[in-house]
Design a protein around this motif. Structure first.
Motif, short mmCIF file in Angstrom:
data_model
loop_
_atom_site.label_atom_id
_atom_site.label_comp_id
_atom_site.label_asym_id
_atom_site.label_seq_id
_atom_site.Cartn_x
_atom_site.Cartn_y
_atom_site.Cartn_z
N MET A 93 0.84 -1.20 0.00
CA MET A 93 0.00 0.00 0.00
C MET A 93 0.87 1.24 0.00
O MET A 93 2.03 1.22 0.43
N ASN A 174 -8.19 -6.14 5.00
CA ASN A 174 -7.00 -5.40 4.60
C ASN A 174 -6.19 -4.91 5.79
O ASN A 174 -6.70 -4.81 6.90
N ASN A 181 -5.38 4.02 1.88
CA ASN A 181 -4.27 3.18 1.41
C ASN A 181 -4.45 1.77 1.96
O ASN A 181 -4.44 1.56 3.17
N SER A 182 -4.60 0.82 1.05
CA SER A 182 -5.06 -0.51 1.42
C SER A 182 -4.10 -1.60 0.97
O SER A 182 -3.81 -1.71 -0.22
N GLY A 183 -3.63 -2.40 1.92
CA GLY A 183 -2.89 -3.61 1.59
C GLY A 183 -3.88 -4.76 1.54
O GLY A 183 -4.21 -5.36 2.57
#
Length: 381
Positions: A93, A174, A181-183
């Protein structure tokens, strides 16, 4: 210099924390944050372990150039055995967390075990502290980050967190940092939740020395010139990534109605130009923002204009949210897309997994395979 950033081994079960330098040979052999993460995961995770068990190691890192003058090197990488697939879980991210972690003295955090109660890690100028997160547990991904800043009395703290989805072990949860902002994609937020790890917070003021700063700046300037002159990046700076969905939908390259069709018709309300209009109407002409050290500025800011969430601020949507909440479900309405994007950001859920499951359930409902009995009375048609 970047090579003196360290690695930390944190055992949430025992509370033990050990920091070590990263050997240069290891950096050369396993290039980049992701490469070294894969090596660490292989060596610190037991074969056949339960992805949601304490033996699954969670690794959070930044790349070797993070927080230097190098352009667009702010990505945070998260790796563990995936609870969604049982295979390698890898998510990354943007935002500002990885640079803050580097300024705090670390490139890699290797997190093992499970805490007895919700905790968060605080990384600050070479030190790591395990802090109580019971008062933060249950809060949204965004509110959790603001609560940590209040807890530490420092508004410059950057955090990566799991939201309520990760806490409740949703397998496609996530890891989030900042507003959006995303992982995502492989359930790394679920792994955090399984360890009772609400967040990792970082605050650093340690300098990162560059051996030849003038030459490094000049070299990076060549990359910046390439980046800002590219048509694709100029377009993203105006419309963000939604332009990708607009282009692919026009020639029939998207999925709609749970893959029954390859084009979403009558979708003017979710075209990138319409999304941009809403962003400008609600946030003004300068509504595009960016991640640390990136010249593209592809992230839009907006407020939801109607419905039960009217007035809520969020960022995006990325083209994946257009596809998830507009195309896949064949509900091409801007309010639907912007609200869906907002909710997955707050819960900390993968947007594509969520949209795919919703569209699948809608088709099952239309076919009579599930009914209002299974949906608690909700009409999915």
């Amino acid at each position: 210099m970047p090579l003196n950033r360290k690695i930390a081994y944190i055992d949430l079960t025992t509370g033990d924390i050990e920091t070590k330098p990263i050997p240069l040979e290891a950096r050369k052999k396993f290039l980049g944050g992701r490469g070294l993460d894969a090596y660490l995961l292989y060596n610190h995770t037991k074969m056949g372990c339960d992805p949601l068990g304490p033996d699954n190691t969670l690794i959070i890192s930044g790349g070797i150039l993070t927080a230097t003058c190098a352009s667009a090197t702010a990505r945070t990488h998260v790796m563990a055995k995936s609870p969604l697939t049982g295979l390698l879980g890898s998510a990354n991210m943007g935002g500002f967390f990885a640079p803050e972690l580097a300024w705090a003295g670390f490139h890699h955090l290797v997190i093992k075990g499970k805490a007895k109660h919700p905790v968060y890690l605080y990384v600050h100028n070479g030190n790591i502290e395990i802090r109580d997160a019971r008062g933060i547990w249950g809060q949204s991904a965004t509110d959790s980050q603001w609560a940590i800043r209040e807890d530490l009395s420092d508004q410059e703290v950057k955090s990566c967190v799991c939201g309520p989805a990760g806490e409740n072990l949703v397998r496609f949860a996530n890891v989030m940092t900042g507003i959006k902002n995303s992982g995502g994609r492989t359930g790394m937020g679920c792994v955090m939740g399984s360890k009772n790890l609400k967040a990792v917070a970082a605050r650093g003021t340690m300098d990162i020395k560059i051996a030849r700063p003038a030459e490094a700046l000049e070299y990076n300037k060549r990359f910046i010139d390439q980046i800002v002159s590219a048509k694709v990046n100029q377009t993203q700076g105006v419309l963000g990534t939604p332009f990708i969905w607009g282009a692919t939908n026009s020639w029939g390259g998207v999925r709609s109605r749970n893959f029954q069709y390859n084009q979403c018709e009558y979708a003017d309300d979710i075209e990138p130009e319409r999304i941009d209009e809403i962003c400008e109407e609600t946030m003004g002409p300068y509504h595009m923002t960016g991640c640390f050290g990136c010249q593209v500025h592809c992230r839009a800011q907006y407020k939801i204009t109607e419905g039960p969430y009217a007035g809520r601020y969020d960022e995006g949507p990325e083209y994946t949210s257009q596809g998830a909440f507009g195309g896949e479900t064949d509900t091409p309405r801007a309010t639907t897309v912007l609200t869906g994007n907002h909710l997955v950001n707050q819960f900390g859920m993968d947007n594509l997994e969520t949209g795919s499951l919703i569209s699948w359930a809608m088709e099952l409902y239309e076919l009579g395979i599930i009914t209002a009995k299974e949906t608690d009375g909700l009409d999915l048609r």
